[in-house]
Design an enzyme around this catalytic site. Structure first.
Site, PDB file in Angstrom:
ATOM      1  N   THR A  97       0.817  -1.206   0.000  1.00 14.24           N
ATOM      2  CA  THR A  97       0.000   0.000   0.000  1.00 14.24           C
ATOM      3  C   THR A  97       0.859   1.268   0.000  1.00 14.24           C
ATOM      4  O   THR A  97       2.009   1.238   0.452  1.00 14.24           O
ATOM      5  CB  THR A  97      -0.904   0.004   1.267  1.00 14.24           C
ATOM      6  OG1 THR A  97      -1.454   1.299   1.467  1.00 14.24           O
ATOM      7  CG2 THR A  97      -0.116  -0.342   2.529  1.00 14.24           C
ATOM      8  N   ASP A  98       0.281   2.361  -0.462  1.00 15.54           N
ATOM      9  CA  ASP A  98       0.988   3.649  -0.408  1.00 15.54           C
ATOM     10  C   ASP A  98       1.041   4.194   1.024  1.00 15.54           C
ATOM     11  O   ASP A  98       1.795   5.123   1.312  1.00 15.54           O
ATOM     12  CB  ASP A  98       0.323   4.682  -1.341  1.00 15.54           C
ATOM     13  CG  ASP A  98      -1.135   4.986  -1.007  1.00 15.54           C
ATOM     14  OD1 ASP A  98      -1.709   4.332  -0.105  1.00 15.54           O
ATOM     15  OD2 ASP A  98      -1.715   5.878  -1.654  1.00 15.54           O
ATOM     16  N   GLU A  99       0.246   3.591   1.940  1.00 19.99           N
ATOM     17  CA  GLU A  99       0.182   4.142   3.304  1.00 19.99           C
ATOM     18  C   GLU A  99       1.501   3.986   4.053  1.00 19.99           C
ATOM     19  O   GLU A  99       1.720   4.656   5.058  1.00 19.99           O
ATOM     20  CB  GLU A  99      -0.977   3.501   4.074  1.00 19.99           C
ATOM     21  CG  GLU A  99      -2.284   3.669   3.330  1.00 19.99           C
ATOM     22  CD  GLU A  99      -3.531   3.410   4.153  1.00 19.99           C
ATOM     23  OE1 GLU A  99      -3.486   3.496   5.377  1.00 19.99           O
ATOM     24  OE2 GLU A  99      -4.576   3.141   3.526  1.00 19.99           O
ATOM     25  N   TYR A 120      -1.866  -0.473  10.996  1.00 20.75           N
ATOM     26  CA  TYR A 120      -1.996  -1.130   9.687  1.00 20.75           C
ATOM     27  C   TYR A 120      -0.791  -0.823   8.807  1.00 20.75           C
ATOM     28  O   TYR A 120      -0.111  -1.731   8.309  1.00 20.75           O
ATOM     29  CB  TYR A 120      -3.295  -0.683   8.995  1.00 20.75           C
ATOM     30  CG  TYR A 120      -3.316  -1.004   7.506  1.00 20.75           C
ATOM     31  CD1 TYR A 120      -3.318  -2.322   7.051  1.00 20.75           C
ATOM     32  CD2 TYR A 120      -3.321   0.025   6.541  1.00 20.75           C
ATOM     33  CE1 TYR A 120      -3.313  -2.621   5.688  1.00 20.75           C
ATOM     34  CE2 TYR A 120      -3.323  -0.271   5.188  1.00 20.75           C
ATOM     35  CZ  TYR A 120      -3.324  -1.589   4.761  1.00 20.75           C
ATOM     36  OH  TYR A 120      -3.314  -1.882   3.420  1.00 20.75           O
ATOM     37  N   LYS A 174       2.252  -3.283   7.376  1.00 23.12           N
ATOM     38  CA  LYS A 174       2.531  -3.465   5.939  1.00 23.12           C
ATOM     39  C   LYS A 174       3.974  -3.052   5.638  1.00 23.12           C
ATOM     40  O   LYS A 174       4.669  -3.697   4.851  1.00 23.12           O
ATOM     41  CB  LYS A 174       1.560  -2.640   5.080  1.00 23.12           C
ATOM     42  CG  LYS A 174       0.128  -3.113   5.085  1.00 23.12           C
ATOM     43  CD  LYS A 174      -0.082  -4.508   4.522  1.00 23.12           C
ATOM     44  CE  LYS A 174       0.135  -4.586   3.020  1.00 23.12           C
ATOM     45  NZ  LYS A 174      -0.229  -5.945   2.502  1.00 23.12           N
TER      46      LYS A 174
END
Ligand code: NAD
Ligand code: TYD
Length: 369
Positions: free
Chosen positions: A137-139, A162, A166
């Site tokens: 993810t870009d997060e 989260y 990741k």
């Protein structure tokens, strides 16, 4: 896509994983596809119903943390492609209960990497088709101010349990390439939307609440920005990375569609009003007086809420020739239509009914032929 792949798709009963499994099957009728999924609240075997009788497909109910299971699938099915979607994926849940995020996202990815290392680097015949594609993810890059974009060189700065879990998994994937030479590719993608998304995420949640006349919760001032990508475009990006990606590389995947949350909520209200008003039966099913925008309710902000995400996807565009194809407003209207037409799906998902589907289908056993 390479026709003869033998793929293990983890998390293939979830939102993106099931879209990708159906996409891969349609594109590649000869590929062997094994889906391994724990069927948490977010996994729904019904999503894979269109291919359940396909001889070249099998489903295994299992945990990516179970080394024996993963190892035996990789060996017995002679897997040459792992696409790892399995994860706990919702930021709000990670704030309430972070443990499952560490267990699945970090330890689970570690277990998969160990199984791949054993099966692929353990001294047997080599095979240059092998790829461990880790879907991320870009997060992991943290939060942006008003300007700027995440590139593959942006330092990691995760802010939620989260995104931290990741990020940890991405680092392990990188290390297994660097240290052991495991053939890996990582993709870091922006927010997805489309069919089969669990209605805890913004777009399906607002759609269903708008349809059913419930309040539409907007966190904080509604000014947080995400970069949105239709799930079909994400599937195409993963296919592209599998076909043409360079081993050891990271590719950022985004939709070039930055939107403020409040603008999306307004867009969905308009799309739901239009869909319902155009059909007498829908007007009777979902009666509402005036515009659904009046359901918008500003609520307390999410703790640590990242302000803005924006992906620079120039690398995958230039090097691999992928580009997003679905225009955001068209994609949202199509998604709203899908939820309008698939009421049974979201009613079952929201009531937990879909768990019974699995029991009915397989009597609680693994669906491996
Ligand atoms: P999802 O929550 O809809 O699906 C996750 C799937 O993984 C479910 O089917 C669940 O049953 C399964 N699963 C969970 N724990 C498992 C375990 N221990 N063992 C085996 N299976 C397990 O998630 P999604 O939105 O489809 O996301 C898929 C992947 O894509 C995730 O890795 C996520 O981080 C990443 N991603 C998602 C988005 C997005 O906007 N949804 C954006 C970028 C990246
Ligand atoms: P979400 O779909 O949970 O994805 P993520 O947090 O991974 O980006 O949320 C998208 C944005 O929408 C995020 O800024 C939080 C916001 N949001 C709301 O305003 N209301 C809601 O009910 C939800 C679920 C999200």
């Amino acid at each position: 896509m390479d026709r003869a792949r033998r793929a293990l798709i983890t998390g293939g009963a979830g939102f993106i994983g099931s879209n990708f499994t159906l996409y891969m099957r349609a594109k590649n009728p000869d590929a062997r596809i094994v889906v391994l999924d724990k069927l948490t609240y977010a996994g729904n075997l019904e999503n894979l119903a269109p291919i359940k009788r396909d001889a070249n497909f099998s489903f295994i109910k299992g945990d990516i943390n179970a080394f024996e299971t993963v190892d035996s699938v990789m060996r017995e099915d002679n897997i040459d492609t792992v696409v790892n979607f399995a994860a706990e994926s919702h930021v709000d849940r990670s704030i309430l209960g972070p443990r499952a995020f560490v267990e699945t996202n970090v330890m689970g990815t570690f277990t998969l990497l160990e199984a791949a290392r054993k099966n692929w680097l353990g001294g047997g015949a080599s095979n240059d088709k092998r790829i461990f594609l880790h879907v991320s993810t870009d997060e992991v890059y943290g939060s942006l101010g008003e300007t700027g974009y995440f590139t593959e060189e942006t330092p990691y700065s995760p802010n939620s349990p989260y995104s931290a879990s990741k990020a940890a998994s991405d680092h392990l994937v990188r290390a297994y390439h660097h240290t052991y030479g495991l053939p890996v590719i990582t993709t870091n993608c922006s927010n997805n939307y489309g069919p089969y998304q669990f209605p805890e995420k913004l777009i399906p949640l607002i759609t269903i609440n708008a349809l059913t006349g419930k309040p539409l919760p907007v966190y904080g001032d509604g000014g947080n920005v995400r970069d949105w990508l239709h799930v079909e475009d994400h599937c195409a990006a993963i296919e592209t990375a599998l076909d043409r990606g360079k081993i050891g590389e990271v590719y950022n995947v985004g939709g070039r569609a930055e939107r403020k949350n409040i603008d999306i909520v307004n867009l969905i209200c308009g799309a739901v009003d239009a869909a319902v008003n155009s059909d007498k039966a829908l007007r009777e099913l979902y009666p509402f007086d005036g515009s659904r925008k009046k359901l918008i309710t500003y609520v307390k902000d999410r703790p640590g809420h990242d302000r803005r995400y924006a992906i620079d996807c120039a690398k995958i565009e230039k090097e691999l020739g992928w580009t997003p194809a679905v225009a955001f407003e068209d994609g949202v209207r199509a998604t709203v239509d899908w939820y309008v037409k698939n009421r049974k799906w979201w009613e079952r998902v929201m009531s937990g009914e879909y768990v019974k589907y699995y029991e009915r289908q397989y009597g609680g056993r693994s669906a491996r032929p």
